[in-house]
Design an enzyme around this catalytic site. Structure first.
Site, mmCIF file in Angstrom:
data_model
loop_
_atom_site.group_PDB
_atom_site.id
_atom_site.type_symbol
_atom_site.label_atom_id
_atom_site.label_comp_id
_atom_site.label_asym_id
_atom_site.label_seq_id
_atom_site.Cartn_x
_atom_site.Cartn_y
_atom_site.Cartn_z
ATOM 1 N N SER A 140 -43.606 -18.906 -18.576
ATOM 2 C CA SER A 140 -42.312 -18.385 -18.233
ATOM 3 C C SER A 140 -41.263 -19.112 -18.772
ATOM 4 O O SER A 140 -41.333 -19.663 -19.571
ATOM 5 C CB SER A 140 -42.169 -19.025 -16.744
ATOM 6 O OG SER A 140 -40.739 -18.892 -16.066
ATOM 7 N N TYR A 153 -42.644 -26.904 -11.366
ATOM 8 C CA TYR A 153 -43.115 -25.501 -11.842
ATOM 9 C C TYR A 153 -43.161 -25.508 -13.548
ATOM 10 O O TYR A 153 -43.893 -24.868 -14.256
ATOM 11 C CB TYR A 153 -42.448 -24.487 -11.147
ATOM 12 C CG TYR A 153 -42.623 -23.033 -11.724
ATOM 13 C CD1 TYR A 153 -43.571 -22.372 -11.267
ATOM 14 C CD2 TYR A 153 -41.314 -22.516 -12.531
ATOM 15 C CE1 TYR A 153 -43.748 -21.007 -11.709
ATOM 16 C CE2 TYR A 153 -41.585 -21.059 -12.977
ATOM 17 C CZ TYR A 153 -42.739 -20.648 -12.632
ATOM 18 O OH TYR A 153 -42.850 -19.118 -13.047
ATOM 19 N N LYS A 157 -45.703 -24.516 -16.751
ATOM 20 C CA LYS A 157 -45.269 -23.254 -17.636
ATOM 21 C C LYS A 157 -45.135 -23.958 -19.271
ATOM 22 O O LYS A 157 -45.606 -22.918 -20.061
ATOM 23 C CB LYS A 157 -43.949 -22.532 -17.163
ATOM 24 C CG LYS A 157 -44.405 -21.930 -15.949
ATOM 25 C CD LYS A 157 -45.619 -20.895 -16.138
ATOM 26 C CE LYS A 157 -45.699 -20.114 -14.632
ATOM 27 N NZ LYS A 157 -46.801 -19.095 -14.688
#
Length: 254
Positions: A140, A153, A157
């Protein structure tokens, strides 16, 4: 694959985790149109009517045993595996001061460890058969530029990007290319619903991008298919950022 998409996948066997919806489905559709047989692993119910070379199986990437079964079964059915797109992932972003270890563990098991075990299982098949291949790990743009509440998160990533660089060196001698793909905000079913329900939300989403629009799932699929194809034969150990310029901007996105 559409004209100018950057490469064909005719006759290749490609595995896609998390391929039932959203970005994953876009990847599956583009790879199939490019000539590949696509084996989809997904927790979601998914129908690919009219896609004669798409096989759908239930898969939880947080379960390493299930991942191994999925990969080995695909290799036995088709004789080889030419490509993997490790796409399955979760997006959880609790406020930093309220985040708990259960959430961290869940994100790690799916996003980071899930990519690792999928890549390892596929690479073992590729090495055993000596045919090489290509692996794409979906990360991401949060690996590069993030926001409050995305600490856990973003960490998973960023780990995918770092793991992919190392895997490129571990597997390069075996003819296996490994790259990460970092999409930005993409017009998945969830994003499209939010934008269509509120013109202000649509305008805000557009303003975050140099092109004044979000990715389509197909555009992300085209990027993944390119990295799998011979057109990307010189590309390994890199991160392809596909975010319409979103992470190139200085300043707040509000």
């Amino acid at each position: 694959m559409s004209e100018g998409s950057g490469g064909r996948l005719d006759g290749r066997i490609v595995l896609v985790s998390g391929g039932g919806a959203g970005i994953g489905r876009g990847i599956v559709e583009v790879c199939h149109e490019g000539g590949a047989t696509v084996v989809v692993g997904t927790l979601e119910a998914a129908a690919f009517d009219g896609f004669e070379r798409v096989e759908v199986e239930r898969l939880d990437v947080a379960d390493p045993t299930a991942v191994t079964r999925w990969v080995v079964a695909a290799a036995e059915r088709h004789g080889s595996i030419d490509g993997l797109v490790a796409n399955a992932g979760l997006t959880l972003h609790p406020p930093f001061l309220e985040a708990d270890l259960d959430t961290l563990d869940r994100l790690w098991r799916v996003n980071q460890r899930g990519v690792f075990v999928c890549a390892q299982a596929v690479a073992r098949v590729m090495v055993e058969r000596g045919q090489g291949g290509a692996i794409v790990a979906v990360a991401s743009n949060h690996a590069r530029a993030s926001d409050a509440g995305y600490e856990m998160y973003a960490a998973t990533k960023a780990a995918i990007v770092a793991m992919s660089r190392a895997m490129a060196w571990s597997l390069g001698p075996n003819g296996i290319r490994v790259n990460s793909l970092s999409p930005g905000l993409t017009r998945t079913e969830i994003v499209a619903t939010a934008a269509e329900a509120d013109p202000a939300t649509e305008a805000r989403f557009r303003s975050w991008h140099a092109t004044n629009r979000c990715n389509s799932v197909r555009e992300v699929g085209e990027c993944a298919a390119f990295l799998l194809s011979d057109a990307a034969g010189a590309v390994t150990g890199t991160d392809l950022i596909a975010d319409q310029g979103m992470s190139a901007r200085l300043g707040d996105l509000s």
